[in-house]
Design an enzyme around this catalytic site. Structure first.
Site, PDB file in Angstrom:
ATOM      1  CB  SER A 158      -0.863   0.031   1.261  1.00 11.78           C
ATOM      2  OG  SER A 158      -1.496   1.296   1.389  1.00 11.78           O
ATOM      3  CE1 TYR A 171      -4.466  -1.990   4.775  1.00  8.35           C
ATOM      4  CE2 TYR A 171      -3.702   0.233   4.331  1.00  8.35           C
ATOM      5  CZ  TYR A 171      -4.099  -1.011   3.885  1.00  8.35           C
ATOM      6  OH  TYR A 171      -4.113  -1.269   2.532  1.00  8.35           O
TER       7      TYR A 171
HETATM    8  N1  LIG Z   1      -8.527  -0.600  -2.093  1.00  8.33           N
HETATM    9  C1  LIG Z   1      -7.556   0.265  -1.781  1.00  8.33           C
HETATM   10  O1  LIG Z   1      -7.743   1.490  -1.815  1.00  8.33           O
HETATM   11  C2  LIG Z   1      -6.184  -0.267  -1.425  1.00  8.33           C
HETATM   12  C3  LIG Z   1      -5.135   0.661  -1.343  1.00  8.33           C
HETATM   13  C4  LIG Z   1      -3.862   0.208  -1.017  1.00  8.33           C
HETATM   14  C5  LIG Z   1      -3.644  -1.138  -0.801  1.00  8.33           C
HETATM   15  N2  LIG Z   1      -4.679  -2.033  -0.887  1.00  8.33           N
HETATM   16  C6  LIG Z   1      -4.358  -3.446  -0.637  1.00  8.33           C
HETATM   17  O2  LIG Z   1      -4.816  -4.242  -1.704  1.00  8.33           O
HETATM   18  C7  LIG Z   1      -5.086  -5.575  -1.246  1.00  8.33           C
HETATM   19  C8  LIG Z   1      -6.468  -5.986  -1.723  1.00  8.33           C
HETATM   20  O3  LIG Z   1      -7.432  -5.127  -1.127  1.00  8.33           O
HETATM   21  P1  LIG Z   1      -8.835  -4.787  -1.825  1.00  8.33           P
HETATM   22  O4  LIG Z   1      -8.880  -3.334  -2.011  1.00  8.33           O
HETATM   23  O5  LIG Z   1      -9.049  -5.699  -2.975  1.00  8.33           O
HETATM   24  O6  LIG Z   1      -9.807  -5.127  -0.616  1.00  8.33           O
HETATM   25  P2  LIG Z   1     -10.988  -6.188  -0.504  1.00  8.33           P
HETATM   26  O7  LIG Z   1     -11.515  -5.992   0.871  1.00  8.33           O
HETATM   27  O8  LIG Z   1     -11.888  -6.067  -1.662  1.00  8.33           O
HETATM   28  O9  LIG Z   1     -10.227  -7.610  -0.606  1.00  8.33           O
HETATM   29  C9  LIG Z   1      -9.469  -8.166   0.430  1.00  8.33           C
HETATM   30  C10 LIG Z   1      -9.670  -9.666   0.420  1.00  8.33           C
HETATM   31  O10 LIG Z   1      -8.835 -10.254   1.438  1.00  8.33           O
HETATM   32  C11 LIG Z   1      -9.570 -11.323   1.999  1.00  8.33           C
HETATM   33  N3  LIG Z   1      -9.097 -11.671   3.335  1.00  8.33           N
HETATM   34  C12 LIG Z   1      -9.233 -10.954   4.479  1.00  8.33           C
HETATM   35  N4  LIG Z   1      -8.768 -11.641   5.527  1.00  8.33           N
HETATM   36  C13 LIG Z   1      -8.295 -12.826   5.037  1.00  8.33           C
HETATM   37  C14 LIG Z   1      -7.714 -13.967   5.649  1.00  8.33           C
HETATM   38  N5  LIG Z   1      -7.525 -14.054   6.972  1.00  8.33           N
HETATM   39  N6  LIG Z   1      -7.349 -15.000   4.846  1.00  8.33           N
HETATM   40  C15 LIG Z   1      -7.551 -14.941   3.500  1.00  8.33           C
HETATM   41  N7  LIG Z   1      -8.120 -13.890   2.881  1.00  8.33           N
HETATM   42  C16 LIG Z   1      -8.493 -12.841   3.650  1.00  8.33           C
HETATM   43  C17 LIG Z   1     -11.006 -10.800   2.052  1.00  8.33           C
HETATM   44  O11 LIG Z   1     -11.950 -11.861   2.216  1.00  8.33           O
HETATM   45  C18 LIG Z   1     -11.115 -10.072   0.735  1.00  8.33           C
HETATM   46  O12 LIG Z   1     -11.643 -10.895  -0.283  1.00  8.33           O
HETATM   47  C19 LIG Z   1      -4.945  -5.523   0.278  1.00  8.33           C
HETATM   48  O13 LIG Z   1      -3.681  -6.011   0.649  1.00  8.33           O
HETATM   49  C20 LIG Z   1      -5.027  -4.039   0.590  1.00  8.33           C
HETATM   50  O14 LIG Z   1      -4.367  -3.710   1.783  1.00  8.33           O
HETATM   51  C21 LIG Z   1      -5.938  -1.631  -1.193  1.00  8.33           C
END
Ligand SMILES: NC(=O)c1ccc[n+]([C@@H]2O[C@H](COP(=O)([O-])OP(=O)(O)OC[C@H]3O[C@@H](n4cnc5c(N)ncnc54)[C@H](O)[C@@H]3O)[C@@H](O)[C@H]2O)c1
Length: 285
Positions: A158, A171
């Protein structure tokens, strides 16, 4: 090799010509039921890759399978907090689909709130999933990659790992640790021809982004989505949050493009790299 001994290069780097990223490679994806993970699965299926898609959320995996209905998509419930769940999935993926050549860690959770009232349980949960989960999955998958001297790993970090964030201490620190873990792993594995890299998104249009605002400081303007996007793009000076110079929220597919590039032979000389995909939000920091 003992658990503590460093990886030994069996051949000089320059001789290691076989790279990961062939079209029919097996790629193991965590968080595949999420916004970014789902987009990564879609992008991989658009090549000839076999995709082993995992998530703790079985309903989200069912939905993913309905969306794609491809014989090259294999789904399995895995909780990245659980070593046995991770190890069994990796063993089964290799037995049933084939040697894993690519790993994408796209799972993650976000809990927002002041550092002054941080709860122990929440801190532990966020770190267990976001850092511990990356370690457990990468450890299980790269064991086989090391033996075969072939593979590529991408951790979704991130841009919050690069700059301090008001209200996101658990986070942001967990993502900084996941990033650094991946780079340290990459140092050990690079002599074997295995490339470990990080993709660090900024605000991306998924459930995590809207959820972050819901738990933090829900905007009062009508239409949460529009308000979230406007605030993210403009920045929030009173909380020292910079805006997004490119003036838009990322689509998950744009993050997936960076991931598939890093897995591909076109990225053959990229290792220990943190590719920021955030529209310039971290201002080059
Ligand atoms: N969306 C944003 O703005 C953003 C920004 C920076 C980084 N990220 C990173 O991108 C990645 C994906 O996030 P996203 O935006 O798709 O969010 P999201 O919430 O749509 O997806 C996250 C997924 O992780 C799964 N998950 C959570 N706990 C888990 C566990 N214990 N075991 C297995 N799976 C688990 C959830 O079920 C979910 O499907 C993450 O690492 C997040 O930190 C997202």
């Amino acid at each position: 090799m003992s658990a503590h001994s460093p990886a030994q290069p069996a051949t000089p780097n320059a001789e290691n010509t076989e790279d990961s990223g062939d079209r029919d490679d097996v790629v193991f994806v965590t968080g595949a039921g999420g916004g970014i993970g789902g987009a990564v699965v879609g992008a991989l299926l658009a090549t000839d890759a076999q995709v082993y898609a995992t998530d703790v959320d079985g309903d989200a995996l069912d939905e993913l399978a309905r969306q794609h209905s491809s014989e090259r998509l294999h789904t399995r419930i895995v909780d990245v907090r659980d070593t046995a769940s991770v190890e069994t999935a990796v063993t089964q993926a290799e037995a049933e689909v084939g040697p894993i050549a690519g790993l994408v860690c796209a799972h993650g959770i976000l809990r927002a709130g002041s550092a002054l009232s941080q709860l122990d349980e929440e801190w532990q949960l966020v770190h267990d999933v976001n850092v511990g989960g990356v370690m457990r999955v990468a450890r299980a998958v790269t064991r086989g990659m090391a033996a075969r001297q072939r593979g590529a790993v991408v951790t979704i970090g991130s841009n919050a790992a690069a700059v301090a964030r008001d209200g996101l201490s658990a986070y942001a620190s967990s993502k900084a640790a996941a990033r650094h873990y991946t780079l340290c792993l990459g140092v050990e594995l690079a002599p074997l021809g295995i490339r470990c890299n990080v993709v660090s998104p900024g605000s991306t249009d998924t459930a995590m982004l809207s959820g972050a605002w819901e738990t933090r400081d829900r905007p009062t303007e009508a239409g949460l989505e529009g308000a979230v996007n406007r605030r993210a793009i403009a920045g929030t000076p009173e909380a020292f949050w910079p805006g997004i110079p490119l003036g838009r929220i990322a689509q998950p597919e744009w993050i997936a493009d960076a991931v598939t590039f890093l897995l591909s032979p076109q990225a053959r000389h990229l290792a220990l790299h943190d590719l920021r995909v955030d529209g310039g939000a971290t201002l080059g920091a």
